[in-house]
Structure formats: structure tokens, C-alpha cells
Scaffold this active site. Sequence first.
Site: not given
Length: 399
Positions: A356, A379, A199, A38
Site C-alpha cells: 500500500g 495485498g 489502523k 507494472r
Amino acid sequence: MPAFKTLDDLTDIAGKRVLVRVDLNVPVTDGKVSDTTRIERVAPTILELSQKGAKVILLAHFGRPKGEPVADQSLSLIAPAVEQVLDQHVAFATDCIGAPAADAIAKMQDGDILLLENTRFHKGEEKNTPEFTAELAKNGDIYVNDAFSAAHRAHASTEGLAHHLAAYAGRTMQAELEALEKGLGQPTRPVVAIVGGAKVSTKIDLLSNLVTKVDALVIGGGMANTFIAAQGIDVGKSLCEHDLADTARSIMETAKTAGCSIVLPVDGVVAREFKANAENETVDIKAIPADAMMLDVGPKSVELINGWIEKAATLVWNGPLGAFEIAPFDKATVSAALHAADQTKAGKLVSVAGGGDTVSALNHAGVADDFSYVSTAGGAFLEWMEGKELPGVAVLTKG
Ligand code: AMP
């Protein structure tokens, strides 16, 4: 996407105080920064402003200190790594507002770099209060936001400041926005999306948005099981959210209306245990044994997916096709990733991936550098893929 101003629009900035919002929320192990990615991403913006003679004042958050100082979430811990990456002295102020910030800024020469303490040590940061934002704004003449990864939050340093100072996108923010525009904003068609991961429940908004925007949606990973089961096929002991069968069917209906092809696995690699090198077999999707779970999509499915990658002019990708952390259930993810990388290198595909586990899956496949763009913005990347407005971006584009 409406136009936004970049560093190209900042010409005469020698001596100006430029407040730069960066993402320094890096992993730390035993007091040491363990991954400087980063910092490396924001280095070009910081160095360019410094070389243009600006007084570069860095704003960032670190951890979740909930509005008060917490010693082990002080940015002073990160300052040495920032210095190392930039190869330039970086001064530090013990508060991002008030006398400590003002005194440190008063000492700056043109081209100097100063890091201010964690913005989240003040409650006004996350609440985006006018009082706190005004205090921050006193420290600068110009505002540059280079933290796309924090742009889904309307905080004082990511959104509020743009209402006080002329606002510009830093180089990393610019690169993210340009890549995302190519991915879903004004993409070259056909556009194919690959969505995998564990999921459906964590990606309902994502899937619902994508089916209205892309020409084909490939569903893999654990979430494919929910879609397969929703069609009345027995998935044995596979990870499956049976309670989301209606949601899965409704996403498929929306896709049909929108003219989006849904591509589901036709075969799978099944095992009885979730562990590396577990005994496994490849079966037709309609023949999953009752005591087995599907941990990867099978070779016929990979062929099908690679065929869609060939048809695509643009690919957006989030989530692995299988349990890629444990061999050999990484095969499908690696194979499709290599194929997308090859198509990209051949100039036939614009490939944008992120969110992610996707970055680690592409790193695992060794192709992260071969994609057109890989976003590390977790996110924020997902919210953008979900079609949501990111406050930190909206304020740069709407002014
Ligand atoms: P996500 O964070 O939602 O992108 O999910 C990533 C996780 O999904 C990874 O840790 C994978 O191991 C897991 N995963 C992918 N496919 C499967 C599968 N078929 N069964 C169980 N877990 C899976």
C-alpha cells in the site's frame, strides 16, 4: 521456502507456446495508462522468452469485470502501452479462450508476443473452474507466472494452470520470492520490523505474525496510539481504536513470550488540525493535550527507531510512521527511511519494504531505489507478511 523452477530451467523453448501470467492492472486516466511501473516489471520476462524464440502469450486481468466483458476494462486499452514499454509489436486477441485466441496463436512466429483479452471476462477465472482452466491450458505448452501481486488469489490463471502445464516463476516473481525469503523466510538476525499506518484493525494478522518471527517490532503511525492508549495513557484526539485495547495488549503479551521487543513512540508531534503546515508542537507521549492529535512520532522516537535500524541485519517495513502526505508530519518517516537506505547502501542491512502506502512513502523520501527490495505487490505482500500461504506461490513450489 521449497525450490521453484525459473526461466533458467527453460532452455529449449524455441517455437513453444508459453502462457505468461503478468500483472497489467495499471492505472488509466482519460483512456491512457498513467503509470507503467507494472508493465516495466514484467518486461524482462517477456523479452527473455521472446529472445529465446518462444511464442509469448500474455494472460492478465484488468479491473473487476465480474465474469463478463466490459468495454472499458478491455486489455486492448493497455496493449499500446505494453508495446511501447517492450519496444516490440504486441498482437491482441479479443478473447483469452476459444477461436479468437486459437486463431491469433496460429498466426504467431517464434519470438512473437500476443496479449489475450482480460481473463476476468469469464466467470471461470475467479472461480478457478476446471473447464475454464482446461480451455486456457489448450493455448500453451508451458506456464510462467510473473504476477506475484496476484499470487494471493487462487484463480485459473494464477493457480489452476499450474496443475495442467509445467510451471515456472518469471523473473519478477523470482525476485519477489528471493527478497521475501531474505526478509522473513531465512533472514539474517537480528530482524527488525517497522509497522505503521492508520489502523490496528487492518493489520491485526500482520502484527500477530510478526511478533513471533522478528526480534523487534517498531510500531508507529496512527496505530501506535491504540497501543499507547491500551497502556492507560491519554492520547487526546489522536486516531485511536479504543475497542482494540485488548487486542493490542494480547499482541504485546505474545511478543513478550516470543522474546520480541515492542518499540513504541516516546514522543509525538501533535496538532489540532489534520492539514499541511498545521500549527504543531512536540510533546512527551505522556503529555498529549486533550484537544490535540498525534500526527507523527517525535524526534526522540526517531532516534530510538534509527538505533534499532542500526542493530538490525534485516529490516521489513510496512506503513508510514506518521501522516506523511502532509508536511511536516512526514519527518519521522523520511528520517527513518533515509537511515535504512544509508545502512543498506553501506552493506549493513537487508531492507525489504512493501504494501500500500509504503511504496509512496519511500518514494516521497526518495529512497525506494536504495532499499534492497521494494515490493509493489500490495495485498500479496501483506498476506505474505501475515504468514499466509499464497496459492499462486504454493503451486510453483509444491508443483
Ligand atoms: P495504511 O494504509 O494502513 O498503511 O495507512 C497509511 C495512512 O496512515 C497514511 O495515509 C497516513 O496519513 C496515515 N497515518 C499515519 N500516521 C497517522 C497518524 N498518526 N494519524 C492519522 N493518520 C496517520
